[in-house]
Write an enzyme that holds these catalytic residues in place. Structure first.
Site, short mmCIF file in Angstrom:
data_model
loop_
_atom_site.label_atom_id
_atom_site.label_comp_id
_atom_site.label_asym_id
_atom_site.label_seq_id
_atom_site.Cartn_x
_atom_site.Cartn_y
_atom_site.Cartn_z
CG ASP A 1 -5.35 3.69 -2.19
OD1 ASP A 1 -4.58 2.73 -1.94
OD2 ASP A 1 -4.94 4.81 -2.55
CD GLU B 1 -3.64 1.03 1.64
OE1 GLU B 1 -2.60 0.42 1.34
OE2 GLU B 1 -4.12 1.96 0.94
#
Length: 505
Positions: A160, A196
């Site tokens: 993330d 990401e």
């Protein structure tokens, strides 16, 4: 559960990417409203599955249950990838709770603002940024990753806001210490790594800049495919690039099309059904006065905001969902399907349902006729991919790296049946595209315009009658061989043809 495994296998799933499972807590403002952070992006313990996942007690049973789940998925050939949140912790900004790292050594664990060491550098939008430049913090992250591979037996990780882990004094550093540590670790060197490729700042946007063997969530794929199917002008070139695996993003670093994690929807944002049903977010249930969540979703409600009794609107929405699914599975790269999109799941226009652990986000397995048809279509598309491995290449097609030429492995066609020319690529109003894939002998036709047309079949393709395998405008109609030299392509539809009879699908 056996029923879930059966569903995943029938769908052709090869890997599941779980939302964060590390132990996490809910933010204070959610607790005040009786809500919880059900997504888990508020981590406080990097070595333990969240206790709320345990079904048989709260004294460590979640570890055994997680391992049991992984073994069950592995037995049916499905890998497990974890979404991990090492970019920040649940301690928030300087006014947040002191739970662990802040009390142990605030200056080591967090990036502090040099101008005001009382405050944190906030690259994450969550109040703090874990400082993986520090040797002890770097060791913590690497040890956590190793634990989940060695003890919990997962197959990979999706990081993330990964760019927040690769920032030194300025922008993104592809040679960051964490990347080097993972590459040098014998346990981690061969696991799947997905980034990401951005953080909460403009400087952290690094799509296409991660080193091999990293794969990346391709946000440009999401945006360009959404723009195409809502009928925006001037999108033909970008759409072709996404179909070809985004070579301009990944080829220069020596990576192939599998570096691109192709997706149209994800956990944050609209579900696929909501993407074609809402122009605006409807997040009132989050108790933030609809301020949270993205305002620009590149969505199109097909003429009516939200649920509709108009049969024409509902038919168009169903076709648009099929268009997105067909495009996703026919693109080079690794397709990522949001759980529930194959079932027509809706969140009633909520595009940030992180705090909705209720019927708004739970999957409804009682399918009506429309949702059952969408599931059948999704299975049909995944079956097509399995029958044509050339749709999942590890190397780019030659026609994706140089100008595609007739007779090559990749040829782009205009509706006239001739290969695309420079003028066609620069035609701002063009919303129709044909793609011939020689290796798998498939012709993909995309019509994002509001008008039906006759697409002339390529004269330089292999001879013989053409047979449609998929038509998003005719999902339930038996498809027969085409006698003529043109295909009737309905407005806002996609089709897949092959120049010889095929039992595919």
């Amino acid at each position: 559960a056996p029923a879930v495994l059966e569903h995943l296998v029938a769908l052709g799933v090869t890997a599941v990417e779980l939302l964060p499972v590390h132990h996490a807590i809910s933010e204070r403002h959610l607790a005040a409203h009786g809500l919880i952070n059900s997504w888990g992006y508020n981590t406080i313990g990097f070595f333990a599955p969240d206790a709320r996942f345990a079904t048989d007690g709260g004294h460590g049973e979640q570890v055994h249950e997680f391992q049991t789940m992984v073994r069950a998925l592995h037995r049916v050939g499905i890998e497990v990838i974890l979404d991990v949140v090492y970019n920040h912790t649940a301690e928030g900004d300087r006014f947040g709770p002191t739970l662990a790292f802040r009390g142990i050594d605030n200056r080591v664990y967090y990036r502090l603002d040099p101008a005001d060491p009382r405050t944190y550098v906030n690259l994450t939008g969550c109040g703090n940024t874990l400082d993986v430049r520090q040797p002890r913090v770097l060791a913590l992250v690497v040890d956590s990753l190793r634990y989940w591979v060695e003890t919990m037996h997962v197959d990979g990780f999706r990081f993330d806001l990964a760019s927040a882990l690769a920032r030194d004094g300025g922008g993104f550093d592809p040679n960051a210490a964490l990347f080097a540590a993972i590459r040098a670790d014998p346990i981690l060197a061969d696991v799947k790594l997905i980034a990401e490729p951005w953080d909460a700042t403009a400087e952290g946007y690094a799509l296409g800049r991660y080193p091999a063997p990293w794969r990346e969530w391709n946000g440009r794929y999401r945006d360009d495919v959404r723009r195409w199917w809502r009928g925006e002008a001037g999108r033909v070139g970008a759409t072709a690039s996404r179909l070809a695996g985004s070579p301009e993003l990944y080829a220069s670093s020596g990576r192939g099309p599998t570096a691109s994690i192709d997706f149209v929807t994800a956990h944050d944002g609209f579900s696929l059904r909501d993407l074609v049903s809402y122009d605006r977010k409807h997040n009132e249930a989050n108790r933030e006065d609809n301020r949270d969540g993205a305002d620009d979703n590149l969505s199109w409600n097909c003429g009516v905001e939200g649920p509709s009794d108009d049969a024409a609107v509902n038919a168009l929405r169903a076709r648009q969902q099929r268009n997105f699914l067909a495009t996703l599975f026919l693109s080079q790269g690794v397709p990522m399907l949001r759980a529930g999109d194959e079932l027509g799941a809706t969140q009633q226009g909520n595009n940030n349902a992180y705090c909705q652990d209720n019927a708004l986000t739970w999957l409804d397995w009682n399918l009506d006729t429309e949702r059952a048809a969408l599931l059948a279509f999704t299975r049909r598309m995944t079956a097509l991919v399995r029958r044509h491995p050339g749709l999942r290449r590890v190397e780019y097609l030659a026609g994706a790296l140089v100008a595609a030429e007739p007779g090559g492995d990749l040829v782009w066609y205009a509706p006239s049946g001739r290969p695309m020319r420079d003028a066609d690529w620069h035609d701002h109003e063009r919303r129709v595209l044909g793609m011939w894939l020689a290796e798998v002998r498939l012709l993909v036709l995309l019509n994002a315009s509001p008008d039906a047309l006759l697409f002339t079949l390529p004269v330089d393709a292999p001879p013989g009658s053409w047979t449609p395998l998929v038509d998003t405008a005719r999902p339930d109609v038996p498809l027969r061989a085409i006698a003529g030299r043109a295909y009737d392509l309905v407005a806002r539809s996609a089709a897949v043809l092959t120049p010889r009879a095929s039992n595919a699908c």
